[in-house]
Design a protein around this motif. Structure first.
Motif, mmCIF file in Angstrom:
data_model
loop_
_atom_site.group_PDB
_atom_site.id
_atom_site.type_symbol
_atom_site.label_atom_id
_atom_site.label_comp_id
_atom_site.label_asym_id
_atom_site.label_seq_id
_atom_site.Cartn_x
_atom_site.Cartn_y
_atom_site.Cartn_z
ATOM 1 N N VAL A 3 17.270 -3.029 0.445
ATOM 2 C CA VAL A 3 16.132 -3.493 -0.336
ATOM 3 C C VAL A 3 15.491 -2.272 -0.983
ATOM 4 O O VAL A 3 15.253 -1.258 -0.323
ATOM 5 N N PHE A 4 15.221 -2.392 -2.276
ATOM 6 C CA PHE A 4 14.699 -1.283 -3.057
ATOM 7 C C PHE A 4 13.387 -1.670 -3.726
ATOM 8 O O PHE A 4 13.175 -2.853 -4.047
ATOM 9 N N VAL A 5 12.545 -0.679 -3.972
ATOM 10 C CA VAL A 5 11.314 -0.913 -4.712
ATOM 11 C C VAL A 5 11.701 -1.142 -6.164
ATOM 12 O O VAL A 5 12.469 -0.374 -6.744
ATOM 13 N N ALA A 6 11.170 -2.217 -6.732
ATOM 14 C CA ALA A 6 11.470 -2.534 -8.129
ATOM 15 C C ALA A 6 10.925 -1.448 -9.042
ATOM 16 O O ALA A 6 9.834 -0.921 -8.808
ATOM 17 N N ASP A 7 11.687 -1.142 -10.066
ATOM 18 C CA ASP A 7 11.238 -0.173 -11.058
ATOM 19 C C ASP A 7 10.583 -0.957 -12.177
ATOM 20 O O ASP A 7 11.238 -1.433 -13.104
ATOM 21 N N THR A 8 9.275 -1.127 -12.083
ATOM 22 C CA THR A 8 8.548 -1.967 -13.051
ATOM 23 C C THR A 8 8.505 -1.343 -14.429
ATOM 24 O O THR A 8 8.264 -2.040 -15.410
ATOM 25 N N GLY A 17 12.453 2.456 -7.210
ATOM 26 C CA GLY A 17 13.873 2.769 -7.083
ATOM 27 C C GLY A 17 14.284 3.231 -5.699
ATOM 28 O O GLY A 17 15.472 3.310 -5.402
ATOM 29 N N SER A 18 13.308 3.515 -4.837
ATOM 30 C CA SER A 18 13.665 4.015 -3.508
ATOM 31 C C SER A 18 14.075 2.865 -2.587
ATOM 32 O O SER A 18 13.643 1.729 -2.743
ATOM 33 N N LYS A 19 14.923 3.202 -1.646
ATOM 34 C CA LYS A 19 15.416 2.230 -0.673
ATOM 35 C C LYS A 19 14.468 2.181 0.519
ATOM 36 O O LYS A 19 14.071 3.219 1.048
ATOM 37 N N LEU A 20 14.106 0.977 0.928
ATOM 38 C CA LEU A 20 13.276 0.809 2.109
ATOM 39 C C LEU A 20 14.137 0.914 3.361
ATOM 40 O O LEU A 20 15.344 0.663 3.310
ATOM 41 N N PRO A 21 13.522 1.252 4.487
ATOM 42 C CA PRO A 21 14.276 1.211 5.748
ATOM 43 C C PRO A 21 14.783 -0.216 6.002
ATOM 44 O O PRO A 21 14.235 -1.184 5.460
ATOM 45 N N SER A 22 15.773 -0.336 6.829
ATOM 46 C CA SER A 22 16.333 -1.656 7.144
ATOM 47 C C SER A 22 15.281 -2.520 7.833
ATOM 48 O O SER A 22 14.299 -2.020 8.392
ATOM 49 N N ALA A 23 15.500 -3.836 7.784
ATOM 50 C CA ALA A 23 14.581 -4.768 8.445
ATOM 51 C C ALA A 23 14.492 -4.456 9.941
ATOM 52 O O ALA A 23 13.421 -4.570 10.542
ATOM 53 N N ALA A 78 0.833 -1.204 0.000
ATOM 54 C CA ALA A 78 0.000 0.000 0.000
ATOM 55 C C ALA A 78 0.869 1.256 0.000
ATOM 56 O O ALA A 78 0.546 2.241 -0.682
ATOM 57 N N LYS A 79 1.964 1.226 0.744
ATOM 58 C CA LYS A 79 2.873 2.375 0.777
ATOM 59 C C LYS A 79 3.561 2.584 -0.567
ATOM 60 O O LYS A 79 3.791 3.721 -0.971
ATOM 61 N N VAL A 80 3.862 1.508 -1.265
ATOM 62 C CA VAL A 80 4.451 1.624 -2.596
ATOM 63 C C VAL A 80 3.423 2.237 -3.544
ATOM 64 O O VAL A 80 3.722 3.179 -4.279
ATOM 65 N N ARG A 81 2.188 1.725 -3.516
ATOM 66 C CA ARG A 81 1.129 2.255 -4.385
ATOM 67 C C ARG A 81 0.841 3.721 -4.099
ATOM 68 O O ARG A 81 0.556 4.494 -5.005
#
Length: 78
Positions: free
Chosen positions: A68-73, A27-33, A17-20
């Motif tokens: 970990v990065f959001v895939a650039d679809t 392309g953005s980097k997510l916070p660490s686990a 949901a946050k990606v959408r």
């Protein structure tokens, strides 16, 4: 009687949901686990399971030692 969804799936759905919503754009980097575990008040293993499921589906890209990065679809569509 419906049963509760596992926590890792709830985290996965929330991250989707946050990606959408553009909170985490392509392309953005997510916070660490570790940071996500603190945010969701759970263990990093639970967060890792959510992240790994998204990586397997191509929604995220893991880069060893970087994050970990959001895939650039859009790159996949061309």
């Amino acid at each position: 009687m419906p049963y509760a969804q596992p926590l890792w799936r709830q985290i996965r759905d929330d991250l989707r949901a946050k990606v959408r919503a553009g909170i985490y754009p392509p392309g953005s980097k997510l916070p660490s686990a570790r940071l996500l575990a603190e945010e969701y008040d759970t263990s990093h293993v639970t967060v890792r399971r959510a992240l790994d499921s998204m990586i397997e589906l191509g929604e995220l890209v893991g880069r060893m030692g970087i994050g970990v990065f959001v895939a650039d679809t859009s790159e996949q569509d061309s």
